[in-house]
Design an enzyme around this catalytic site. Sequence first.
Site, short mmCIF file in Angstrom:
data_model
loop_
_atom_site.label_atom_id
_atom_site.label_comp_id
_atom_site.label_asym_id
_atom_site.label_seq_id
_atom_site.Cartn_x
_atom_site.Cartn_y
_atom_site.Cartn_z
N LYS A 52 0.70 -1.21 0.19
CA LYS A 52 -0.35 0.29 -0.20
C LYS A 52 0.84 1.16 0.12
CE LYS A 52 -4.20 -2.57 2.12
NZ LYS A 52 -4.43 -2.95 3.01
N GLN A 96 -5.05 -2.09 9.80
CA GLN A 96 -4.92 -3.18 9.10
C GLN A 96 -5.84 -4.18 10.10
OE1 GLN A 96 -3.51 -3.66 5.44
NE2 GLN A 96 -3.91 -5.37 5.92
N ASP A 119 -11.02 2.73 3.61
CA ASP A 119 -11.44 0.97 3.39
C ASP A 119 -13.09 0.94 3.55
OD1 ASP A 119 -9.40 -0.89 3.83
OD2 ASP A 119 -9.17 -0.69 5.83
N1 GUN Z 1 -7.06 -6.96 5.72
C1 GUN Z 1 -7.05 -7.62 5.19
N2 GUN Z 1 -7.46 -7.11 3.99
C2 GUN Z 1 -8.02 -5.39 4.20
C3 GUN Z 1 -8.33 -4.42 4.06
O1 GUN Z 1 -8.59 -4.56 2.98
N3 GUN Z 1 -8.08 -3.39 4.80
C4 GUN Z 1 -7.19 -3.50 6.46
N4 GUN Z 1 -7.24 -2.37 6.85
N5 GUN Z 1 -7.15 -4.99 6.36
C5 GUN Z 1 -7.04 -6.03 5.48
#
Ligand code: GUN
Length: 293
Positions: A52, A96, A119
Amino acid sequence: MQLIDGKAVATAIKKEIATEVERIIANGGKRPHLAAILVGHDGGSETYVANKVKACEECGFTSTLLRFEADITEEELLKKVDELNNDPDVDGFIVQLPLPKHIDEQKVTEAIDYRKDVDGFHPVNVGRLSIGLPCFLSATPNGIMELLARYNIDTKGKKCVVLGRSNIVGKPMANLMMQKQTPGDATVTVCHSHTENIAEECRQADIIIAALGQPHFLKADMVKEGAVVIDVGTTRVPDSTRKSGFRLCGDVDFENVAPKCSFITPVPGGVGPMTIVSLMKNTLLAGKGEIYK
Ligand code: GUN
């Protein structure tokens, strides 16, 4: 059979975003800023967050990574969330997941200001999605919609089977496919662990979106000739021939299913790269203040 190249589409979209950011800066605007909170040292989460941050660089965004040890208390984490909610320079941020067991993930998700929830996990964004209002869309389903759009795949009036009912993929995916829009306007069936005769449900489908997290679940005899198959699976299976010690395995028995399909996504290189690009799209929208003025 046409292979859907998520990696190529993702690269193209990141370039489009970078061009738009340059234009914003040239016009005296603000560089979009994404912050990410990472708790602990889970291998998968480390990789996702690193990717990211890298995507932010490619798009010309500012990024901030806030790292905490796994023993951070829920109270301390909620305080960090509050700080980011109130930081005027941060346009959007993510926490996350998964979080350590002593922290209530739902509580943390709901503590994020929905106007910075890039998200799309906050109940306000989830609710707005379900009634077709502008909102931050969950990244993986949004990435899949983008692939369907860029490959001109007809979804209107088609039978779409979504395998899996998770809050971050299955449910929002089903919602998007049934919305009055293009892509969308599909007749959607959501299958899960209690669905009876799942193979027959799949055989009826024009479009199958597999998001169960079960390697090679979807077999050739479950797919009708000419179907569109989207594979969301990314299970890590041990592989001593790889430097990392594992390879990613999709939910689709690709080798045998692909010859029957009109379109299919590979793993890796299909849905995966699009997920991060969707987060970048949401961050750009947050930076421009286009969803919540
Ligand atoms: N864990 C797995 N996929 C995601 C996501 O798209 N966002 C976040 N914050 N955590 C994750």
